[in-house]
Design a protein around this motif. Structure first.
Motif, short mmCIF file in Angstrom:
data_model
loop_
_atom_site.label_atom_id
_atom_site.label_comp_id
_atom_site.label_asym_id
_atom_site.label_seq_id
_atom_site.Cartn_x
_atom_site.Cartn_y
_atom_site.Cartn_z
N THR A 75 -3.45 -8.29 8.27
CA THR A 75 -2.57 -9.20 8.95
C THR A 75 -2.17 -8.57 10.39
N ASP A 76 -1.99 -7.02 10.22
CA ASP A 76 -1.59 -6.66 11.58
C ASP A 76 -2.81 -6.41 12.57
N ASP A 77 -3.95 -6.39 11.86
CA ASP A 77 -5.17 -6.24 12.63
C ASP A 77 -5.29 -7.54 13.57
N ILE A 78 -4.78 -8.47 13.15
CA ILE A 78 -4.74 -9.73 14.18
C ILE A 78 -4.09 -9.47 15.35
N LEU A 79 -2.87 -8.98 14.98
CA LEU A 79 -1.98 -8.57 16.13
C LEU A 79 -2.67 -7.56 17.04
N ALA A 80 -3.29 -6.66 16.54
CA ALA A 80 -3.80 -5.58 17.29
C ALA A 80 -4.71 -6.09 18.19
N VAL A 81 -5.65 -7.22 18.01
CA VAL A 81 -6.65 -7.58 18.76
C VAL A 81 -6.01 -8.31 19.76
N MET A 82 -4.87 -9.29 19.51
CA MET A 82 -4.03 -9.88 20.38
C MET A 82 -3.40 -9.03 21.50
N ASP A 83 -2.75 -8.00 20.88
CA ASP A 83 -2.24 -7.01 21.99
C ASP A 83 -3.26 -6.42 22.96
N HIS A 84 -4.19 -5.95 22.50
CA HIS A 84 -5.16 -5.29 23.30
C HIS A 84 -5.71 -6.33 24.11
N LEU A 85 -5.87 -7.65 24.00
CA LEU A 85 -6.27 -8.62 24.88
C LEU A 85 -5.06 -9.20 25.71
N LYS A 86 -3.92 -8.60 25.49
CA LYS A 86 -2.76 -9.11 26.18
C LYS A 86 -2.36 -10.44 25.96
N ASP A 88 -0.05 -13.34 24.21
CA ASP A 88 1.36 -13.32 23.95
C ASP A 88 1.36 -14.19 22.52
N LYS A 89 0.60 -15.19 22.47
CA LYS A 89 0.66 -16.42 21.35
C LYS A 89 -0.74 -16.88 21.54
N ALA A 90 -1.16 -17.20 20.08
CA ALA A 90 -2.34 -17.94 19.80
C ALA A 90 -2.32 -18.88 18.71
N HIS A 91 -3.39 -19.74 18.67
CA HIS A 91 -3.60 -20.46 17.38
C HIS A 91 -4.40 -19.49 16.82
N VAL A 92 -3.95 -19.22 15.37
CA VAL A 92 -4.60 -18.50 14.40
C VAL A 92 -5.43 -19.12 13.21
N VAL A 93 -6.84 -19.08 13.29
CA VAL A 93 -7.45 -19.83 12.29
C VAL A 93 -8.09 -19.05 11.50
N GLY A 94 -7.75 -18.90 9.77
CA GLY A 94 -8.71 -18.27 9.07
C GLY A 94 -9.02 -18.73 7.72
N LEU A 95 -10.23 -18.26 7.29
CA LEU A 95 -10.97 -18.85 6.10
C LEU A 95 -10.69 -17.85 4.98
N ARG A 112 4.50 -14.81 17.54
CA ARG A 112 2.98 -14.56 18.23
C ARG A 112 2.20 -15.82 17.76
N ALA A 113 2.62 -16.76 17.04
CA ALA A 113 1.69 -17.70 16.57
C ALA A 113 2.15 -19.25 17.25
N LEU A 114 1.08 -19.56 17.74
CA LEU A 114 1.27 -21.08 18.36
C LEU A 114 1.05 -22.05 16.87
N SER A 115 0.18 -21.74 16.21
CA SER A 115 -0.11 -22.28 14.92
C SER A 115 -1.10 -21.56 14.06
N LEU A 116 -0.89 -21.94 12.79
CA LEU A 116 -1.88 -21.39 11.92
C LEU A 116 -2.81 -22.53 11.24
N VAL A 117 -3.88 -22.12 11.07
CA VAL A 117 -4.73 -22.90 10.08
C VAL A 117 -5.17 -22.00 8.96
N VAL A 118 -4.78 -22.39 7.76
CA VAL A 118 -4.76 -21.49 6.25
C VAL A 118 -5.82 -22.14 5.42
N ALA A 119 -7.14 -21.89 5.78
CA ALA A 119 -8.20 -22.68 5.04
C ALA A 119 -9.03 -21.57 3.80
N GLY A 120 -9.08 -22.31 2.83
CA GLY A 120 -9.85 -21.85 1.77
C GLY A 120 -8.95 -20.73 1.08
N VAL A 121 -7.65 -21.07 0.92
CA VAL A 121 -6.79 -20.03 0.44
C VAL A 121 -6.17 -20.36 -1.09
#
Length: 294
Positions: A75-86, A88-95, A112-121
């Protein structure tokens, strides 16, 4: 190569394309960043699209010990990528594995999430399936370390919720299997042990789900059997969630039926960006079946 670095020193390889409101794509266990190519091309026409390799998936780092892998780390690895790319908020799509990370991102980092796609969970989420799932995790990890990736891919690719992909698109399935065989056996085994096998059941997250306000799309194939009941659970418990079911589809839905996947996800993101995504009307949860009381 572009890398983001996590707080525990792991380098995550990423790629991006396009411009606009950001979308981060998070891959499943049997895939890697390449599995989102059709989404990167489609959504990259209107959005800034980012995908990355999870820890354990080259060219990202492959930590040697299972203790470096967990649901919280994923979960925090998503945040690490977003922080590196500066970002602030993103749509997060995961399968699948990425979908679990997306859900937990909404639970732990909702601002930090504009929205979530929670697919195949849902794999291993049901209480009566947890012991069975964890036993299979041990089998998978053992197979990976003893037999290696190519032999593992020849078996794992033909699971009961992936044969739909082969039947529908043999060429795409062949590419999926080839790329699976190229993964790190150690990284995949550690992911199974540290992340898959130890993640909490969705049924233990209900209280957190009920407090969620991030716009959420729960998405599943109708033949992705382990995900059907958990998808209904998330739809019922998350007040900001909608549920979409893709007909005659298994687990690998973004590859198996990319046009339908992109349309459903695109419509969802467009509604969110327009400020039109609803929160459930409390009257829809009445204990009455018809709304008429005797």
């Amino acid at each position: 190569m572009p890398y983001a670095r996590t707080d525990d020193g792991v380098k995550l390889w990423f790629e991006e394309t396009g411009a606009g409101v950001p979308i981060v794509f998070v891959h499943e266990f049997a895939a890697d960043h390449r599995s989102w190519e059709l989404q990167m091309r489609h959504f990259g026409q209107r959005h800034r699209c980012i995908t990355y390799g999870a820890r354990g998936y080259p060219p990202s780092d492959v930590p040697e010990k299972p203790e470096s892998y967990s649901q919280d780390r994923a979960t925090d690895d998503i945040l690490a990528v977003m922080d590196h790319l500066k970002i602030d908020k993103a749509h997060v799509v995961g399968l699948s594995m990425g979908g679990f990370a997306s859900l937990h991102f909404g639970l732990r980092h909702p601002k930090r999430a504009l929205s979530l796609v929670v697919a195949g969970v849902g794999y291993g989420a049901e209480k009566d399936q947890q012991a069975k799932f964890r036993a299979e995790v041990e089998v998978v990890a053992k197979s990976l370390l003893q037999e290696g990736m190519p032999a593992f891919a020849e078996k794992y690719a033909y699971g009961p919720t992936r044969v739909q992909f082969e039947n529908k698109d043999p060429r795409g399935f062949a590419q999926f299997k080839k790329e699976l065989a190229e993964h790190s056996a150690l990284g995949s085994a550690n992911t199974q042990i540290g992340c898959q096998g130890r993640r909490p059941s969705l049924y233990d997250l209900v209280e957190g789900m009920r407090a969620m306000t991030v716009p959420t799309l729960v998405l599943t194939g109708d033949e992705d059997w382990p995900c059907l009941a958990p998808s209904l659970l998330m739809k019922r418990e998350i007040p900001s969630a909608a549920l979409a079911v893709m007909p005659n589809c298994g687990h690998t839905i973004n590859l198996e039926d990319p046009d339908q996947f992109n349309r459903i996800v695109g419509d969802f993101i467009a509604q969110v960006d327009a400020g039109r995504w609803p929160k459930r009307d409390p009257r829809a949860m009445s204990a009455s079946i018809t709304g008429m009381k005797s």
